[in-house]
Write an enzyme that holds these catalytic residues in place. Structure first.
Site: not given
Length: 273
Positions: A8, A10, A60, A104, A116, A135
């Protein structure tokens, strides 16, 4: 040894601003380069420790962030969207272990960088058999379905704390300490390299000691949305049961079925934005 990496953006070292994660600005291109650089750093250490094959799944947004011409030429890249298993596409029982890089913390994490869970405007809370996960935990469950342990997670310090609960006692690399949602203190780059050297070596040389994430069947997922109208959309699927104005529930026979239905609900809910 064969290793799967889900990457990802972030949680990548140096990524802190909304300008870094999307758009047409040069800042997003810089972040893509940082993402590619960090994935290369991990792959270099994997090869140094005897790994023969690495598959990286770009996870992402549009999932085409990693700059393939700058990626280690001995690494396979899954790039683009849509993908059947999204952030975990390509995972199967042939892998010895998995790593989650650039991750994240889950939705609602105080001062977590870009906190998130899959969609920041849709998912307020996600629980599986009563356990709240982000996640990292959800994706580790999918890996576990194939008998693959997640042995290392890297991102901000908040997600590295999360995974100790969501996955277990695995290796982590905190590439930055959060100050606010869009601010962090990043490690010196030389310390980042050393942290990866140590964590990757421990992970690939002790695979048997790490937990494979499992849940008893049936799997019961509860999904809390940010808006009540999203429940109305989700409730159109026959498998879904409305619990209250913002929450739905469904049962799944295995993590892959759960994962696909969860993503379908998020896609349905996005239609009201």
């Amino acid at each position: 040894m064969k290793v799967y990496i889900s990457a990802d953006i972030e949680g990548i070292w140096g990524v802190v601003s909304r300008k870094h994660i999307a758009g047409e600005s040069g800042d997003y291109l810089r972040a893509r380069k940082l993402m590619t650089q960090e994935v290369n750093l991990v792959c270099e250490e994997l090869f140094r420790n005897g790994v023969r094959e690495i598959v990286v799944n770009d996870s992402h947004g549009p999932m085409d962030n990693i700059i393939i011409e700058d990626l280690n030429p001995d690494v396979s890249l899954i790039s683009g969207y849509p993908k059947d298993l999204s952030m975990m596409d390509g995972i199967d029982e042939t892998f010895d272990c998995a790593m989650l890089i650039g991750y994240h913390p889950k939705a609602g994490t105080e001062q977590g960088i870009f906190d998130h869970t899959y969609s920041g405007r849709i998912v307020s809370k996600l629980t599986i058999n009563g356990e709240e996960v982000g996640e990292s935990g959800l994706n580790a469950l999918v890996a576990g379905h194939f008998g693959v342990p997640v042995v290392l997670v890297a991102g901000d310090n908040k997600v590295t704390w999360d995974v100790k609960k969501e996955i277990g006692d695995i290796e982590t690399v905190a590439v930055k300490d959060t100050i606010s949602r869009y601010c962090a203190k990043n490690l010196p780059y030389n310390k980042l390299k050393k942290s990866y050297q140590e964590a990757v070596a421990k992970a690939v040389n002790n695979i048997e000691k790490y937990p494979i994430k499992k849940h008893n069947s049936p799997l019961i997922l509860q999904l809390e949305f940010f808006q009540s109208v999203m429940v109305d959309k989700a409730n159109s699927l026959p498998q879904v049961r409305k619990l209250d104005s913002k929450t739905v529930e469904f049962h799944a026979k295995d993590p892959v079925e759960l994962y696909k239905l969860f993503r379908a609900l998020v896609t349905l809910a996005s239609g009201v934005l």
